[in-house]
Design a protein around this motif. Sequence first.
Motif, PDB file in Angstrom:
ATOM      1  N   HIS A   1     -52.679 -12.566  -8.282  1.00 49.30           N
ATOM      2  CA  HIS A   1     -53.178 -13.668  -8.093  1.00 49.30           C
ATOM      3  C   HIS A   1     -53.050 -15.042  -7.794  1.00 49.30           C
ATOM      4  N   ILE A   2     -51.463 -15.461  -8.049  1.00 48.25           N
ATOM      5  CA  ILE A   2     -50.925 -16.564  -7.830  1.00 48.25           C
ATOM      6  C   ILE A   2     -50.447 -16.063  -6.110  1.00 48.25           C
ATOM      7  N   PHE A   3     -50.081 -15.132  -5.981  1.00 47.83           N
ATOM      8  CA  PHE A   3     -50.255 -14.663  -3.918  1.00 47.83           C
ATOM      9  C   PHE A   3     -51.847 -15.119  -3.853  1.00 47.83           C
ATOM     10  N   ALA A   4     -52.124 -14.882  -4.372  1.00 45.04           N
ATOM     11  CA  ALA A   4     -53.848 -15.578  -4.110  1.00 45.04           C
ATOM     12  C   ALA A   4     -53.693 -16.586  -3.635  1.00 45.04           C
ATOM     13  N   GLU A   5     -53.752 -17.490  -4.828  1.00 46.07           N
ATOM     14  CA  GLU A   5     -53.821 -19.303  -4.753  1.00 46.07           C
ATOM     15  C   GLU A   5     -53.598 -20.104  -3.406  1.00 46.07           C
ATOM     16  N   LEU A   6     -52.436 -19.253  -3.493  1.00 42.60           N
ATOM     17  CA  LEU A   6     -51.579 -19.646  -2.303  1.00 42.60           C
ATOM     18  C   LEU A   6     -51.420 -19.537  -0.581  1.00 42.60           C
ATOM     19  N   ALA A   7     -52.228 -18.308  -0.391  1.00 45.19           N
ATOM     20  CA  ALA A   7     -52.768 -17.618   0.611  1.00 45.19           C
ATOM     21  C   ALA A   7     -53.850 -18.790   0.849  1.00 45.19           C
TER      22      ALA A   7
ATOM     23  N   PRO B   1     -52.575 -23.440   4.084  1.00 46.51           N
ATOM     24  CA  PRO B   1     -52.816 -23.677   5.417  1.00 46.51           C
ATOM     25  C   PRO B   1     -53.405 -24.863   5.453  1.00 46.51           C
ATOM     26  N   GLN B   2     -53.325 -25.683   3.435  1.00 45.44           N
ATOM     27  CA  GLN B   2     -54.034 -26.767   3.688  1.00 45.44           C
ATOM     28  C   GLN B   2     -52.755 -27.783   3.471  1.00 45.44           C
ATOM     29  N   TRP B   3     -52.010 -27.656   4.131  1.00 44.81           N
ATOM     30  CA  TRP B   3     -51.257 -28.243   3.138  1.00 44.81           C
ATOM     31  C   TRP B   3     -50.340 -28.198   4.835  1.00 44.81           C
ATOM     32  N   ALA B   4     -50.248 -29.666   4.804  1.00 42.12           N
ATOM     33  CA  ALA B   4     -50.435 -29.630   7.035  1.00 42.12           C
ATOM     34  C   ALA B   4     -48.293 -29.903   7.395  1.00 42.12           C
ATOM     35  N   ASP B   5     -48.222 -30.648   6.230  1.00 40.90           N
ATOM     36  CA  ASP B   5     -46.692 -30.601   6.817  1.00 40.90           C
ATOM     37  C   ASP B   5     -45.527 -29.481   6.285  1.00 40.90           C
ATOM     38  N   MET B   6     -46.038 -28.204   6.443  1.00 43.29           N
ATOM     39  CA  MET B   6     -45.394 -27.670   5.205  1.00 43.29           C
ATOM     40  C   MET B   6     -44.271 -27.124   6.415  1.00 43.29           C
ATOM     41  N   ASP B   7     -42.555 -26.625   5.918  1.00 45.71           N
ATOM     42  CA  ASP B   7     -41.693 -26.544   6.502  1.00 45.71           C
ATOM     43  C   ASP B   7     -41.447 -25.141   6.228  1.00 45.71           C
ATOM     44  N   LEU B   8     -42.156 -24.731   6.839  1.00 42.26           N
ATOM     45  CA  LEU B   8     -42.077 -22.941   7.350  1.00 42.26           C
ATOM     46  C   LEU B   8     -40.949 -22.059   6.766  1.00 42.26           C
ATOM     47  N   HIS B   9     -40.385 -22.677   7.734  1.00 38.57           N
ATOM     48  CA  HIS B   9     -38.263 -22.647   8.789  1.00 38.57           C
ATOM     49  C   HIS B   9     -37.635 -22.593   7.140  1.00 38.57           C
ATOM     50  N   ALA B  10     -37.956 -23.470   6.108  1.00 34.03           N
ATOM     51  CA  ALA B  10     -36.818 -23.685   5.011  1.00 34.03           C
ATOM     52  C   ALA B  10     -37.593 -23.100   4.483  1.00 34.03           C
ATOM     53  N   ALA B  11     -38.659 -22.538   3.946  1.00 31.26           N
ATOM     54  CA  ALA B  11     -39.644 -22.124   2.233  1.00 31.26           C
ATOM     55  C   ALA B  11     -39.042 -20.112   2.847  1.00 31.26           C
ATOM     56  N   LEU B  12     -38.912 -20.112   4.845  1.00 29.03           N
ATOM     57  CA  LEU B  12     -38.499 -19.113   4.923  1.00 29.03           C
ATOM     58  C   LEU B  12     -37.155 -18.588   4.186  1.00 29.03           C
ATOM     59  N   GLY B  13     -36.263 -19.318   4.994  1.00 28.29           N
ATOM     60  CA  GLY B  13     -35.253 -19.228   4.489  1.00 28.29           C
ATOM     61  C   GLY B  13     -34.601 -20.160   2.478  1.00 28.29           C
ATOM     62  N   SER B  14     -35.331 -19.875   1.898  1.00 33.16           N
ATOM     63  CA  SER B  14     -34.864 -21.220   0.348  1.00 33.16           C
ATOM     64  C   SER B  14     -34.646 -19.305  -0.356  1.00 33.16           C
ATOM     65  N   ASP B  15     -33.648 -19.908  -1.187  1.00 33.94           N
ATOM     66  CA  ASP B  15     -32.811 -18.798  -2.419  1.00 33.94           C
ATOM     67  C   ASP B  15     -33.760 -18.258  -3.193  1.00 33.94           C
ATOM     68  N   ASP B  16     -35.086 -19.546  -3.220  1.00 33.07           N
ATOM     69  CA  ASP B  16     -36.000 -18.912  -4.461  1.00 33.07           C
ATOM     70  C   ASP B  16     -37.239 -18.691  -4.450  1.00 33.07           C
ATOM     71  N   GLY B  17     -37.525 -17.610  -5.163  1.00 34.84           N
ATOM     72  CA  GLY B  17     -38.274 -16.166  -4.420  1.00 34.84           C
ATOM     73  C   GLY B  17     -39.577 -16.866  -4.211  1.00 34.84           C
TER      74      GLY B  17
ATOM     75  N   TYR C   1     -44.610 -16.572   3.382  1.00 33.36           N
ATOM     76  CA  TYR C   1     -45.282 -14.835   3.419  1.00 33.36           C
ATOM     77  C   TYR C   1     -46.970 -15.425   2.691  1.00 33.36           C
ATOM     78  N   ALA C   2     -47.045 -16.516   1.946  1.00 29.99           N
ATOM     79  CA  ALA C   2     -48.661 -16.541   1.664  1.00 29.99           C
ATOM     80  C   ALA C   2     -49.536 -16.971   2.679  1.00 29.99           C
ATOM     81  N   ARG C   3     -48.884 -18.512   3.046  1.00 28.58           N
ATOM     82  CA  ARG C   3     -49.678 -19.390   4.855  1.00 28.58           C
ATOM     83  C   ARG C   3     -49.742 -18.471   6.098  1.00 28.58           C
TER      84      ARG C   3
END
Length: 247
Positions: free
Chosen positions: A129-135, A139-155, A162-164
């Motif tokens: 359910h959390i993943f579904a909400e994130l999915a 996409p509504q988060w326009a300036d999301m830093d995907l490179h930083a998120a993919l390389g984050s130490d936080d799961g 991944y959801a985006r």
Amino acid sequence: MITLAAVGIGVLHVVKPDVEIDNITLALAAIAVVPWLGDLFESIELPGGTKLQFHKLQVRMYATEQRTEEVRQAAGDAARQARVALVTSGSDYTADGSPAEKVARLTHEFTELRRTEPSSPGRTYRQEHIFAELARLTPQWADMDLHAALGSDDGGTRLTAYARLYAAPEEQYLRALVDAAVEENIHFNQYWALHAVGVAIDTFGADRAEPATARRLRSCMPRLPEDSDRARTLRAVLVRLDDDAAS
């Protein structure tokens, strides 16, 4: 065992020639050893034309069991994806705040859930359910830093990426997504990261994946339990890549 039985019957015949060993006795002796012959003989034909086939029957039974288990597991995977799709399309998440703030709350919820609850179907269901909400929200988060998120130490942060990319794949992040999926150490995260890779390949075409990216994915397969949902997901992705290479 068969040799010893034959020798024993021969010795009995020599020592006590008056003991009659009739056809029924021999047939019962043969039946007694039948269960042990499967690894030695393909088949054995009894008097009267009755033919017992061992190895082929065992292979067919094993193959049937394998197919049944694969169908059951595939149905489970499909059910998980269907639940995510249902939640995404009919969400009732009404918390106040911007998409970034809502994503941050969900990320924290995911982290706390994994910290406080042991692995169980119930925890997996809540994570879905959390993943579904994130999915739905990422996409509504326009300036999301995907490179930083993919390389984050936080799961939880990696899960947002991944959801985006599962909900809104972007070709420029495919290589980084593959790297993150291969190195992911949370099974739930890796499952959805590999699905995001599959969605990207379906969206942009397998020919868009660089050979190094395909090799990177293949290097991950030996690390996964063969019967796991992650291994099945990765095999499906590799089949698409192989089909494209063959064509």
